[in-house]
Write a protein that holds these residues in place. Structure first.
Motif, mmCIF file in Angstrom:
data_model
loop_
_atom_site.group_PDB
_atom_site.id
_atom_site.type_symbol
_atom_site.label_atom_id
_atom_site.label_comp_id
_atom_site.label_asym_id
_atom_site.label_seq_id
_atom_site.Cartn_x
_atom_site.Cartn_y
_atom_site.Cartn_z
ATOM 1 N N LEU A 67 0.880 -1.243 -0.073
ATOM 2 C CA LEU A 67 0.030 -0.013 0.186
ATOM 3 C C LEU A 67 0.920 1.138 0.067
ATOM 4 O O LEU A 67 1.873 1.230 0.531
ATOM 5 C CB LEU A 67 -0.870 -0.022 1.279
ATOM 6 C CG LEU A 67 -1.750 -1.207 1.257
ATOM 7 C CD1 LEU A 67 -2.824 -0.847 2.501
ATOM 8 C CD2 LEU A 67 -2.846 -1.231 0.124
ATOM 9 N N ALA B 134 -3.283 3.945 -2.380
ATOM 10 C CA ALA B 134 -3.512 3.044 -3.558
ATOM 11 C C ALA B 134 -2.656 1.677 -3.162
ATOM 12 O O ALA B 134 -1.923 1.716 -2.324
ATOM 13 C CB ALA B 134 -2.993 3.632 -4.821
ATOM 14 N N MET B 135 -3.176 0.470 -3.871
ATOM 15 C CA MET B 135 -2.365 -0.460 -3.617
ATOM 16 C C MET B 135 -1.573 -1.061 -4.902
ATOM 17 O O MET B 135 -2.165 -0.504 -6.017
ATOM 18 C CB MET B 135 -3.499 -1.889 -3.417
ATOM 19 C CG MET B 135 -2.825 -3.030 -3.151
ATOM 20 S SD MET B 135 -4.040 -4.430 -2.645
ATOM 21 C CE MET B 135 -4.691 -4.568 -4.224
ATOM 22 N N GLU C 85 -0.882 -3.076 -7.789
ATOM 23 C CA GLU C 85 -1.852 -4.119 -8.449
ATOM 24 C C GLU C 85 -0.936 -5.062 -9.284
ATOM 25 O O GLU C 85 -0.971 -6.362 -9.409
ATOM 26 C CB GLU C 85 -2.536 -3.649 -9.442
ATOM 27 C CG GLU C 85 -3.829 -4.596 -9.880
ATOM 28 C CD GLU C 85 -4.824 -3.902 -10.741
ATOM 29 O OE1 GLU C 85 -5.967 -4.213 -10.593
ATOM 30 O OE2 GLU C 85 -4.471 -3.007 -11.477
ATOM 31 N N VAL D 25 -3.707 0.752 -8.046
ATOM 32 C CA VAL D 25 -5.286 0.741 -8.124
ATOM 33 C C VAL D 25 -5.471 1.588 -6.924
ATOM 34 O O VAL D 25 -5.112 1.214 -5.662
ATOM 35 C CB VAL D 25 -5.688 -0.841 -8.230
ATOM 36 C CG1 VAL D 25 -5.392 -1.369 -6.935
ATOM 37 C CG2 VAL D 25 -7.435 -0.459 -8.103
ATOM 38 N N LEU E 218 -7.496 3.055 -3.395
ATOM 39 C CA LEU E 218 -8.472 2.610 -2.497
ATOM 40 C C LEU E 218 -9.527 3.426 -2.258
ATOM 41 O O LEU E 218 -9.678 4.618 -2.880
ATOM 42 C CB LEU E 218 -7.599 2.397 -1.196
ATOM 43 C CG LEU E 218 -6.384 1.539 -1.182
ATOM 44 C CD1 LEU E 218 -5.847 1.349 0.312
ATOM 45 C CD2 LEU E 218 -6.783 0.245 -1.629
ATOM 46 N N LYS E 219 -10.627 2.886 -1.805
ATOM 47 C CA LYS E 219 -11.779 3.775 -1.590
ATOM 48 C C LYS E 219 -11.451 5.043 -0.980
ATOM 49 O O LYS E 219 -11.005 5.088 0.095
ATOM 50 C CB LYS E 219 -12.847 2.961 -0.591
ATOM 51 C CG LYS E 219 -14.152 3.683 -0.672
ATOM 52 C CD LYS E 219 -15.184 2.840 0.283
ATOM 53 C CE LYS E 219 -16.319 3.704 0.453
ATOM 54 N NZ LYS E 219 -17.462 2.929 1.483
ATOM 55 N N CYS F 166 -9.560 -1.695 3.317
ATOM 56 C CA CYS F 166 -10.041 -0.928 2.343
ATOM 57 C C CYS F 166 -10.266 -1.320 0.850
ATOM 58 O O CYS F 166 -9.395 -1.952 0.255
ATOM 59 C CB CYS F 166 -9.304 0.503 2.232
ATOM 60 S SG CYS F 166 -8.999 1.456 3.603
ATOM 61 N N THR G 51 -10.760 -1.743 -3.146
ATOM 62 C CA THR G 51 -10.133 -0.955 -4.267
ATOM 63 C C THR G 51 -11.374 -0.349 -5.108
ATOM 64 O O THR G 51 -12.462 -0.956 -5.263
ATOM 65 C CB THR G 51 -9.305 -1.774 -5.199
ATOM 66 O OG1 THR G 51 -9.731 -2.853 -5.682
ATOM 67 C CG2 THR G 51 -7.941 -2.090 -4.306
ATOM 68 N N SER H 38 -10.207 6.726 -9.951
ATOM 69 C CA SER H 38 -10.264 7.771 -8.958
ATOM 70 C C SER H 38 -9.524 8.817 -9.458
ATOM 71 O O SER H 38 -8.199 9.017 -10.013
ATOM 72 C CB SER H 38 -9.095 7.132 -7.858
ATOM 73 O OG SER H 38 -9.124 7.851 -6.883
#
Length: 715
Positions: free
Chosen positions: A349, A367-368, A370, A380, A382-383, A393, A395, A399
């Protein structure tokens, strides 16, 4: 001053700045030298910038709080000069400073003028040439004298002895030289641009008596020869030994009569000194180099460089700027510009930022990772509003936060990125711990896993990267598959009955982190791009001199088979050759049986400098002698040593060189003499968050070589 610096002071400016490690500097004393007029040299060899250079430095030092009465000027054409900048006056000025300086003082020596090279007066130089500074009374040799030495030139050893005297009094020295040392560029390179170049050939002299350059440089160990408590020193160089330093008339668009001449290095240096209050010397040099490259008016063709042990202290007149801790990477269009070589892994993350100025604790979002490749990764988002530290969280496919993000910082490593390690196992047969020691080691091991190694190491008895072996000495961490009855090698966490739990926990954490770093370096070596450096080793057997009862290292060695183990009275010769067509900054680390990476080159904690440059075709050689005291009894009949070499491509004009001393940050007490940065070692080095620039693994050459060593077994 180390003898190595005296020879490299041969780089004439092997001297320089430093500031006291603790406490405020009591006084700052300065000697500023500018030589524009050379009465004994031809008219086209006169300079126009040095007088203005001295004025710029006067103003810059005054801006930073240096008292005008503590600044002495020796410069032709400068008001208030204390005299003509002759050889005698310059050296006498340094001697007076040695008499006046006290412990804690800072002594600044600055000189602008001609520099050149001429045959060395000693046999210390590989190419047979000394770099020298020419004072006002420099002149060609008199009739009948050797035609290869300037009269009255000031060579490195001349400066060295006087700077040693200043440092011996406990004062620090900042040595700045704006002159060139050699080069093939023409003197006039355009309207209002001159190279400050002069050579023996320019005035009809010769360097033919210089020693024929050798292909091999012996890398030897040198101990400091100054008394304890001596001051530090750092040198700033305007250019490298094969470059010219430049003077220009500014601004370039104005009529010549309205322009002002200045040496480009001094102009950039003085500018940074005046507009940036909080600087370390390293930051000052890096920023000066950037100004040189960015300003088209300078037409910069030179690479400033530095040397010395005070590079990370504060420049007088301001605090030290410090970078925020953590790894910061660029982001664009959802792509993270960092990948596997920086330790980024799928599932990690990252926190997102719109600008570099945004506080680390206030990201725009998260974000993560991917997908990940060698040098980049796909993110990607995160919310929005979800804080990953508090909850899991989800994805989201699109965004605005990710679209706007310009930078990212690691917020949490990937779960599978943790280093795997076995539960402690008792050493088989000899060396196994008693019950009390075993309980002590288990307790410290668990404390380390739940403390400093949390999220870094995890248990895996089935397929661990490391096996933790318990002995009477502590925990030895060895690669899985290594037979403990035959070989004992890997980081040792020394733990005795007297070791308290906190100390034992720290020792285990350092050992595991050292192992993690080395195994990662080995993996990166296998995929190393640009194999510029050729690494080879050879074992030589000398045997024991029965008369002297010492190793016969002065005798003729016997050959040892390639797969033979090193024994007492052997020497391992390590050779590193640059087989590329470009210069390389070469760093060499000796690897002991506990996997301490001990720097042989560069000098730590200074880090890489341009003096570590290895030209194409050149070779470095050093030896590892095995005296009786070098091999101590262990729990197995064999161990191993090695060498790790890093080749960083030399980039002309680049001053932000990686400080590879971060690789020594996890050394144990045995390696403390060469320990550099305290931090997370390789991780910070490749991320660019250690001192100096980041290590560009994508273009660096990494090499390992190991050799087996026979050791007696403890009874």
């Amino acid at each position: 001053m180390r003898p190595a610096h005296r020879a490299a002071l041969a780089l004439l400016v092997a001297l320089g700045c430093s500031i006291a490690a603790e406490g405020a500097t009591a006084r700052t004393l300065a000697l500023l030298v500018g030589v524009s007029d050379y009465p004994a040299l031809p008219a086209d060899r006169q300079l126009k910038a040095p007088a203005n250079d001295v004025r710029r430095m006067q103003l810059a030092l005054k801006t930073r709080g240096v008292a005008p009465e503590d600044v002495v000027v020796l410069a032709d054409g400068v008001e208030g000069t204390a005299g003509s900048p002759t050889r005698a006056a310059i050296l006498a000025g340094l001697e007076r400073l040695a008499g006046a300086a006290q412990k804690g003082d800072l002594v600044i020596f600055y000189a602008s003028g001609h520099g050149t090279r001429q045959p060395s007066r000693t046999a210390l130089k590989v190419d047979g040439l000394d770099q020298v500074f020419l004072p006002r009374d420099a002149a060609p040799p008199k009739a009948g004298e050797a035609r290869n030495q300037f009269e009255n030139a000031i060579a490195g050893p001349d400066f060295g002895a006087r700077l040693d005297a200043i440092r011996s009094r406990g004062a620090d020295v900042w040595f700045i030289l704006d002159s060139c040392f050699s080069g093939s560029a023409s003197r006039a390179v355009g309207d209002g641009v001159h190279d400050k170049k002069i050579s023996l050939e320019d005035i009809g002299l010769s360097t033919s008596s210089a020693m024929t350059p050798e292909k091999t440089t012996v890398l030897a160990d040198f101990a400091p020869d100054l008394p304890p408590g001596s001051g530090r020193l750092t040198a700033f160089y305007a250019s490298q030994p094969n470059e010219t330093a430049r003077e220009v008339a500014l601004p370039p668009g104005a009529p010549m009569e309205r322009r002002v001449w200045g040496s480009i290095f001094t102009t950039a240096l003085a500018d940074v000194l005046q507009r940036t209050p909080a600087l370390s010397y390293r930051q000052l040099m890096v920023e000066t180099g950037r100004v040189l490259r960015a300003d088209a008016a300078f037409q910069a063709r030179q690479t400033p460089s530095f040397e010395g042990d005070g590079m990370d202290g504060p420049v007088p007149g301001g605090g030290t700027a410090t970078a925020e801790n953590g790894s910061t990477w660029r982001v664009g269009a959802g792509i993270l510009h960092a990948g596997q070589i920086e330790g980024v892994e799928t599932g990690a993350l990252v926190a997102l930022y719109d600008s570099a100025a945004q506080p680390a604790g206030k990201p725009s979002g998260h974000a993560m990772v991917e997908e990940v490749e060698a040098t980049r990764a796909r993110l990607v988002a995160l919310k929005p509003g979800c804080v990953p530290a508090r909850t899991r969280c989800p994805t989201v496919p699109g965004s605005a936060v990710l679209d706007k993000a310009a930078y990212a910082r690691l917020a949490r490593p990937a779960p599978q990125a943790a280093f795997t390690i076995s539960r402690p196992r008792p050493w088989p047969r000899r060396g196994a711990p008693d019950a009390a020691q075993e309980a002590r080691l288990h307790q410290a091991f668990q404390a380390a896993l739940s403390g400093p190694l949390k999220d870094v190491a995890r248990l895996d008895d089935a397929a661990p990267a490391l096996v933790a072996w318990m002995t009477g000495d502590g925990l030895r961490f060895m690669p899985d598959g290594l037979d403990p009855l035959a070989m004992e090698a890997g980081p040792l966490a020394a733990i005795t009955p007297e070791t308290d739990t906190d100390s034992a926990t720290t020792a285990i954490a350092r050992a595991v982190l050292r192992a993690r770093q080395l195994l990662r370096l080995q993996a990166l070596t296998a995929a190393s791009a640009g194999r510029d450096l050729d690494l080879s080793t050879e074992v030589r057997r000398f045997g024991l001199d029965p008369t002297a009862r010492q190793c016969a290292f002065k005798g003729t060695p016997a050959t040892v088979a390639e797969d033979g183990s090193v024994a007492v009275c052997d020497k391992v010769q390590v050779a590193v050759q640059n087989r590329s067509t470009r210069p390389v900054l070469a760093a060499i680390f000796f690897l002991d049986d506990a996997w301490n990476l001990m720097a042989r080159r560069p000098t730590c904690p200074v880090g890489l400098t341009v003096s570590d440059r290895l030209e194409p075709g050149r070779r470095l050689v050093f030896e590892v002698p095995y005296h009786p005291r070098a091999i101590v009894p262990g729990h197995a009949p064999g161990t191993s040593n090695g060498v790790f070499v890093v080749g960083v491509p030399f980039i002309e004009g680049e001053t932000d060189l990686p400080s590879l001393c971060a690789l020594t940050g996890f050394n144990d007490l045995a390696g403390q003499a060469t320990r550099g940065d305290e931090g997370t070692g390789l991780d910070d080095l490749v991320d660019g968050t250690t001192r100096g620039g980041r290590l560009p693994l994508e273009s660096a050459s990494l090499s390992f070589a190991f050799w087996p060593v026979s050791q007696p077994v403890k009874p």
